[in-house]
Design an enzyme around this catalytic site. Sequence first.
Site, PDB file in Angstrom:
ATOM      1  N   LYS A 163      36.631 -37.460  19.477  1.00 22.36           N
ATOM      2  CA  LYS A 163      35.476 -37.802  18.649  1.00 22.36           C
ATOM      3  C   LYS A 163      34.769 -36.584  18.094  1.00 22.36           C
ATOM      4  O   LYS A 163      33.977 -36.703  17.161  1.00 22.36           O
ATOM      5  CB  LYS A 163      34.513 -38.682  19.433  1.00 22.36           C
ATOM      6  CG  LYS A 163      35.049 -40.079  19.677  1.00 22.36           C
ATOM      7  CD  LYS A 163      35.260 -40.824  18.359  1.00 22.36           C
ATOM      8  CE  LYS A 163      35.528 -42.298  18.603  1.00 22.36           C
ATOM      9  NZ  LYS A 163      35.563 -43.049  17.349  1.00 22.36           N
TER      10      LYS A 163
HETATM   11  N1  PMP Z   1      39.558 -43.740  23.712  1.00 22.96           N
HETATM   12  C1  PMP Z   1      38.338 -43.239  23.964  1.00 22.96           C
HETATM   13  C2  PMP Z   1      38.047 -42.711  25.336  1.00 22.96           C
HETATM   14  C3  PMP Z   1      37.365 -43.236  22.954  1.00 22.96           C
HETATM   15  O1  PMP Z   1      36.133 -42.741  23.202  1.00 22.96           O
HETATM   16  C4  PMP Z   1      37.695 -43.771  21.683  1.00 22.96           C
HETATM   17  C5  PMP Z   1      36.636 -43.816  20.628  1.00 22.96           C
HETATM   18  N2  PMP Z   1      35.863 -45.006  20.672  1.00 22.96           N
HETATM   19  C6  PMP Z   1      38.969 -44.299  21.458  1.00 22.96           C
HETATM   20  C7  PMP Z   1      39.883 -44.253  22.506  1.00 22.96           C
HETATM   21  C8  PMP Z   1      39.366 -44.975  20.167  1.00 22.96           C
HETATM   22  O2  PMP Z   1      39.227 -44.185  19.013  1.00 22.96           O
HETATM   23  P1  PMP Z   1      38.792 -44.820  17.634  1.00 22.96           P
HETATM   24  O3  PMP Z   1      37.320 -45.163  17.701  1.00 22.96           O
HETATM   25  O4  PMP Z   1      39.032 -43.733  16.628  1.00 22.96           O
HETATM   26  O5  PMP Z   1      39.592 -46.037  17.361  1.00 22.96           O
END
Ligand code: PMP
Length: 318
Positions: free
Chosen positions: A46
């Site tokens: 992120k």
């Molecule tokens: N795994 C974790 C630990 C996350 O913090 C996130 C972000 N919400 C994701 C997976 C999924 O990523 P995205 O929001 O880009 O789909």
Amino acid sequence: MALGIYDTVLDTVGDTPLIRLHRVGGPERARVLVKLESVNPGGSIKDRIGLALIRAAEADGRLKPGGTIVEATAGNTGIALAQAAAVLGYRSIFVVPAKMSQDKIRLLKAYGAAVEVVPDVGRDDPRHYHRVARQLAESIPGAAYMGQFEAAANPEAHYATTGPEIWAATRGDIAMVVAGAGTGGTITGIGRYLKEQNPAVEVVGADPEGSIFTGPPVHPFQIEGMGEDYIPETLDQAAVDRWVKVTDAEAFRMARALAREEGLMVGGSSGAIVKVALDEARRVTREGYVVAICPDTGRNYLSNIFAEEGDTEGPRWS
Ligand code: PMP
């Protein structure tokens, strides 16, 4: 600036490594590469969208000097935004669901952010974290809601960085990429980029049992950060070929195995994604690597995943 010297910590985000597996899974592990997003300075993928969300809010005039960043987050986006807010001089407030680990809440506070914890309720409940965050942003003068579940800047950040990094590092020798989806920003941005380079690259979503992408039925699950109970605007289903279901137990077992057997300290969503990547690698017929995107560090989960009893398998050599 001299080589190896950076102006701020934000300049060190991205360019994460692809790492081979040596012990988990069977022989199919040879073609699996883990993209280790935990090495970003905030500990997760992120970090790639934190600054991008802030720059988008500044560009459209919603965020001005001295303003306050507000976001609904299961943790990592908050950490990325709090880190960027500290560098750029903004205040930050995060609304988080109760299932989020204490470790991540402490981290947000350590970066100087304010945190409001709300119950784990459905989206139609006014106490849902997205709704509470939006309302907070409206009620605080100078506050701007970042909106990672709607902002185009989210998938665009992955289209601009994560996707090209994978393509360059594998020199295009890639059969499949496996990612999770919370906002869907990661899988959408990477999927769009890789399919533009070669439409034959398969894009597979790992999805917790209980989440909507492989549901119904939709019900609560323990894996944090991925899986949803609605389809977010930031997810483009056209970028994804298939979704594969994975359970909390499978995900957490794999996360613990990755730490013990590979030295990879990653979280539960990473465990889920590597589990799916190994299963898929066993049956994929196209030549090339299977890349598993591991979103965050296991240090976020010392108090839950890594504190659990009951998984007593030792390393292979014991
Ligand atoms: N795994 C974790 C630990 C996350 O913090 C996130 C972000 N919400 C994701 C997976 C999924 O990523 P995205 O929001 O880009 O789909």
